[in-house]
Design a protein around this motif. Structure first.
Motif, PDB file in Angstrom:
ATOM      1  N   MET A   1       0.811  -1.092  -0.022  1.00  0.00           N
ATOM      2  CA  MET A   1       0.004   0.162  -0.183  1.00  0.00           C
ATOM      3  C   MET A   1       1.011   1.248  -0.062  1.00  0.00           C
ATOM      4  O   MET A   1       0.128   2.189   0.218  1.00  0.00           O
ATOM      5  CB  MET A   1      -1.110   0.071   1.213  1.00  0.00           C
ATOM      6  N   ALA A   2       2.023   1.162  -0.118  1.00  0.00           N
ATOM      7  CA  ALA A   2       2.958   2.194   0.018  1.00  0.00           C
ATOM      8  C   ALA A   2       2.598   3.313  -1.061  1.00  0.00           C
ATOM      9  O   ALA A   2       2.359   2.919  -2.236  1.00  0.00           O
ATOM     10  CB  ALA A   2       4.365   1.676  -0.219  1.00  0.00           C
ATOM     11  N   GLY A   3       2.603   4.579  -0.853  1.00  0.00           N
ATOM     12  CA  GLY A   3       2.381   5.774  -1.778  1.00  0.00           C
ATOM     13  C   GLY A   3       0.794   5.824  -2.112  1.00  0.00           C
ATOM     14  O   GLY A   3       0.436   6.650  -2.914  1.00  0.00           O
ATOM     15  N   ARG A   4      -0.179   5.058  -1.557  1.00  0.00           N
ATOM     16  CA  ARG A   4      -1.464   5.268  -1.549  1.00  0.00           C
ATOM     17  C   ARG A   4      -1.922   6.755  -1.195  1.00  0.00           C
ATOM     18  O   ARG A   4      -1.446   7.157  -0.182  1.00  0.00           O
ATOM     19  CB  ARG A   4      -2.300   4.321  -0.815  1.00  0.00           C
ATOM     20  N   ARG A   5      -2.639   7.601  -2.231  1.00  0.00           N
ATOM     21  CA  ARG A   5      -2.754   9.005  -1.796  1.00  0.00           C
ATOM     22  C   ARG A   5      -4.068   8.871  -0.887  1.00  0.00           C
ATOM     23  O   ARG A   5      -4.985   8.089  -0.860  1.00  0.00           O
ATOM     24  CB  ARG A   5      -3.140   9.672  -3.085  1.00  0.00           C
ATOM     25  N   PHE A   6      -4.232  10.116  -0.307  1.00  0.00           N
ATOM     26  CA  PHE A   6      -5.496  10.387   0.622  1.00  0.00           C
ATOM     27  C   PHE A   6      -6.862  10.296  -0.261  1.00  0.00           C
ATOM     28  O   PHE A   6      -6.753  10.953  -1.369  1.00  0.00           O
ATOM     29  CB  PHE A   6      -5.116  11.485   1.499  1.00  0.00           C
ATOM     30  N   ARG A   7      -7.555   9.648   0.328  1.00  0.00           N
ATOM     31  CA  ARG A   7      -8.996  10.058  -0.106  1.00  0.00           C
ATOM     32  C   ARG A   7     -10.080  10.586   0.898  1.00  0.00           C
ATOM     33  O   ARG A   7      -9.714   9.945   2.015  1.00  0.00           O
ATOM     34  CB  ARG A   7      -9.809   9.099  -0.925  1.00  0.00           C
ATOM     35  N   PHE A   8     -10.915  11.396   0.428  1.00  0.00           N
ATOM     36  CA  PHE A   8     -11.771  12.037   1.671  1.00  0.00           C
ATOM     37  C   PHE A   8     -13.290  11.845   1.258  1.00  0.00           C
ATOM     38  O   PHE A   8     -13.622  12.290   0.087  1.00  0.00           O
ATOM     39  CB  PHE A   8     -11.629  13.353   2.036  1.00  0.00           C
ATOM     40  N   GLU A  29     -17.584  18.752  -3.951  1.00  0.00           N
ATOM     41  CA  GLU A  29     -16.778  18.710  -5.283  1.00  0.00           C
ATOM     42  C   GLU A  29     -15.552  19.699  -5.126  1.00  0.00           C
ATOM     43  O   GLU A  29     -14.477  19.214  -5.765  1.00  0.00           O
ATOM     44  CB  GLU A  29     -17.552  18.739  -6.393  1.00  0.00           C
ATOM     45  N   ASP A  30     -16.111  20.845  -4.829  1.00  0.00           N
ATOM     46  CA  ASP A  30     -15.056  22.095  -4.814  1.00  0.00           C
ATOM     47  C   ASP A  30     -14.176  22.344  -3.582  1.00  0.00           C
ATOM     48  O   ASP A  30     -13.409  23.250  -3.387  1.00  0.00           O
ATOM     49  CB  ASP A  30     -15.840  23.295  -5.109  1.00  0.00           C
ATOM     50  N   SER A  31     -14.221  21.002  -2.654  1.00  0.00           N
ATOM     51  CA  SER A  31     -13.391  21.534  -1.459  1.00  0.00           C
ATOM     52  C   SER A  31     -12.719  20.445  -1.270  1.00  0.00           C
ATOM     53  O   SER A  31     -12.073  19.916   0.118  1.00  0.00           O
ATOM     54  CB  SER A  31     -14.790  21.513  -0.286  1.00  0.00           C
ATOM     55  N   GLY A  32     -11.958  19.623  -2.005  1.00  0.00           N
ATOM     56  CA  GLY A  32     -11.005  18.618  -2.055  1.00  0.00           C
ATOM     57  C   GLY A  32     -11.689  17.269  -1.227  1.00  0.00           C
ATOM     58  O   GLY A  32     -10.762  16.223  -1.138  1.00  0.00           O
ATOM     59  N   PHE A  33     -12.921  17.108  -1.537  1.00  0.00           N
ATOM     60  CA  PHE A  33     -13.364  15.854  -1.149  1.00  0.00           C
ATOM     61  C   PHE A  33     -13.456  15.058  -2.321  1.00  0.00           C
ATOM     62  O   PHE A  33     -13.744  15.368  -3.640  1.00  0.00           O
ATOM     63  CB  PHE A  33     -14.631  15.873  -0.591  1.00  0.00           C
ATOM     64  N   PRO A 293     -17.046  22.514   7.350  1.00  0.00           N
ATOM     65  CA  PRO A 293     -16.417  23.780   7.253  1.00  0.00           C
ATOM     66  C   PRO A 293     -14.932  24.003   7.931  1.00  0.00           C
ATOM     67  O   PRO A 293     -13.872  24.230   7.513  1.00  0.00           O
ATOM     68  CB  PRO A 293     -17.046  24.978   7.829  1.00  0.00           C
ATOM     69  N   THR A 294     -14.863  23.349   9.056  1.00  0.00           N
ATOM     70  CA  THR A 294     -13.587  22.940   9.766  1.00  0.00           C
ATOM     71  C   THR A 294     -12.645  22.018   9.144  1.00  0.00           C
ATOM     72  O   THR A 294     -11.320  22.400   8.974  1.00  0.00           O
ATOM     73  CB  THR A 294     -13.881  22.563  11.090  1.00  0.00           C
ATOM     74  N   PHE A 295     -12.995  20.917   8.472  1.00  0.00           N
ATOM     75  CA  PHE A 295     -12.361  19.988   8.159  1.00  0.00           C
ATOM     76  C   PHE A 295     -11.799  20.087   6.526  1.00  0.00           C
ATOM     77  O   PHE A 295     -10.603  19.727   6.426  1.00  0.00           O
ATOM     78  CB  PHE A 295     -12.952  18.604   8.159  1.00  0.00           C
ATOM     79  N   GLU A 300      -8.375  19.951   1.693  1.00  0.00           N
ATOM     80  CA  GLU A 300      -7.550  20.323   0.737  1.00  0.00           C
ATOM     81  C   GLU A 300      -5.983  20.158   0.635  1.00  0.00           C
ATOM     82  O   GLU A 300      -5.221  20.114  -0.242  1.00  0.00           O
ATOM     83  CB  GLU A 300      -8.193  22.000   0.489  1.00  0.00           C
ATOM     84  N   SER A 301      -5.610  20.350   1.882  1.00  0.00           N
ATOM     85  CA  SER A 301      -3.989  20.243   2.176  1.00  0.00           C
ATOM     86  C   SER A 301      -3.553  18.977   1.797  1.00  0.00           C
ATOM     87  O   SER A 301      -2.370  19.003   1.469  1.00  0.00           O
ATOM     88  CB  SER A 301      -3.583  20.957   3.372  1.00  0.00           C
ATOM     89  N   LEU A 302      -4.038  17.855   2.016  1.00  0.00           N
ATOM     90  CA  LEU A 302      -3.872  16.696   1.977  1.00  0.00           C
ATOM     91  C   LEU A 302      -4.261  15.859   0.832  1.00  0.00           C
ATOM     92  O   LEU A 302      -3.738  14.702   0.226  1.00  0.00           O
ATOM     93  CB  LEU A 302      -4.314  15.757   3.183  1.00  0.00           C
ATOM     94  N   ALA A 303      -5.305  16.448  -0.206  1.00  0.00           N
ATOM     95  CA  ALA A 303      -5.959  15.879  -1.220  1.00  0.00           C
ATOM     96  C   ALA A 303      -4.935  15.428  -2.403  1.00  0.00           C
ATOM     97  O   ALA A 303      -5.111  14.172  -2.785  1.00  0.00           O
ATOM     98  CB  ALA A 303      -6.846  16.730  -1.840  1.00  0.00           C
TER      99      ALA A 303
END
Length: 305
Positions: A1-8, A29-33, A293-295, A300-303
């Motif tokens: 699983m090395a290198g798997r990107r984050f999903r939210f 859709e516009d918020s990194g999810f 709104p908080t998350f 967005e920073s990890l997407a």
């Protein structure tokens, strides 16, 4: 699983109009999810999943849509196979199928459905998964089991995604996790539900129990472990400013797990990276719409990482 990107993903339960629902989907859709998720219950102020997912897909272009989760006892798997194949086709292959046994006793009582023991419901779910995968396949499908009988059924349309949409199974019980490890594309780690269907089992919390669930999935998955996406639901979120004190009232037995995220923006992103890099958990579902709104800045920073 090395290198798997984050999903939210985010669970979105309802709206007062079609316009409001479409706006919620577009904001997500516009918020990194990556995924809008709908629960499946017969009681409470929640939209029905099939229609809600189709409306969300029509309002967006990139956002994937799915359930957390379809209750297997509410639909025959042949019906669910047809509905989900159609949804996948009409959403241009953006469907993710979350499936569970059904667990909330109030749903069963209100609808006059028999609320059978957990073992029976898990057995029925295992059969339903076999039926779904068979009917999503290319050939006529036959199945004769304890709960379902299918005779040379060849349904159309087939899902656009081949061999089928992502299948998510989740839970906290050992038997459910072993089933998920064998059959699912995504395993969502949660707390075990009380046998009477009234809520999570409070004795199932804590870091030790969470790590044991991860080990159960690894053992049961065997050689397919690296093909599984591991996820969990964020049940509690609290962001504080640097040097701000933190109330003990915010703490729970799940604090050391990725289900509870407390601290500064930096603390939380570090914790998520740790659980991905050290324990392979890369898919995080925000369970409470109020926390969006908080998350969102964290997503967005990890997407893209």
């Amino acid at each position: 699983m090395a290198g798997r990107r984050f999903r939210f993903g985010a669970v979105v339960r309802g709206a007062e109009s079609a316009r409001e629902w479409a706006e919620k989907a577009r904001r997500l859709e516009d918020s990194g999810f990556d995924v809008l998720l709908v629960p499946d219950h017969l009681v409470g102020p929640r939209l029905a999943p099939v229609a809600a997912l189709m409306a969300a897909a029509c309002a967006t272009t990139r956002l994937r849509v799915g359930t957390l989760v379809f209750a297997n006892d509410f639909r025959h798997p042949a019906v669910l196979a047809k509905e989900t194949a159609t949804l996948d086709l009409l959403s241009d292959g953006r469907l993710e199928v979350g499936l569970g046994t059904g667990w909330m006793a109030a749903d069963y009582a209100g609808a006059g459905l028999a609320f059978e023991p957990p073992g029976t419901r898990v057995d029925r779910l295992a059969e339903a998964i076999a039926v779904l995968k068979g009917l999503w396949g290319d050939e006529p499908f036959t199945h004769e089991g304890a709960h379902y009988r299918i005779t040379a059924l060849d349904q159309h349309p087939k899902p656009l995604q081949r061999p089928h949409p992502k299948l998510l199974l989740g839970g906290g019980g050992r038997r459910m996790l072993r089933l998920a490890a064998r059959e699912a594309d995504v395993v969502n780690l949660g707390m075990r539900v009380r046998p009477d269907g009234t809520g999570p089992d409070g004795t199932d919390g804590g870091l030790k129990a969470f790590l044991a669930k991860l080990e159960t999935v690894r053992e049961a998955a065997g050689p397919r472990y690296n093909d599984i996406e591991l996820g969990t639901s964020i049940m509690q979120l609290g962001i504080r400013k640097p040097n701000e004190s933190w109330s003990a009232a915010h703490t729970t037995t799940q604090d050391e797990t990725p289900q509870v995220l407390l601290g500064t923006h930096h603390d939380i992103t570090d914790k998520l990276r740790y659980w991905r890099d050290e324990h392979d958990i890369s898919y995080y579902v925000l369970h409470h719409e109020r926390d969006l709104p908080t998350f969102t800045p964290i997503a967005e920073s990890l997407a893209s990482t």
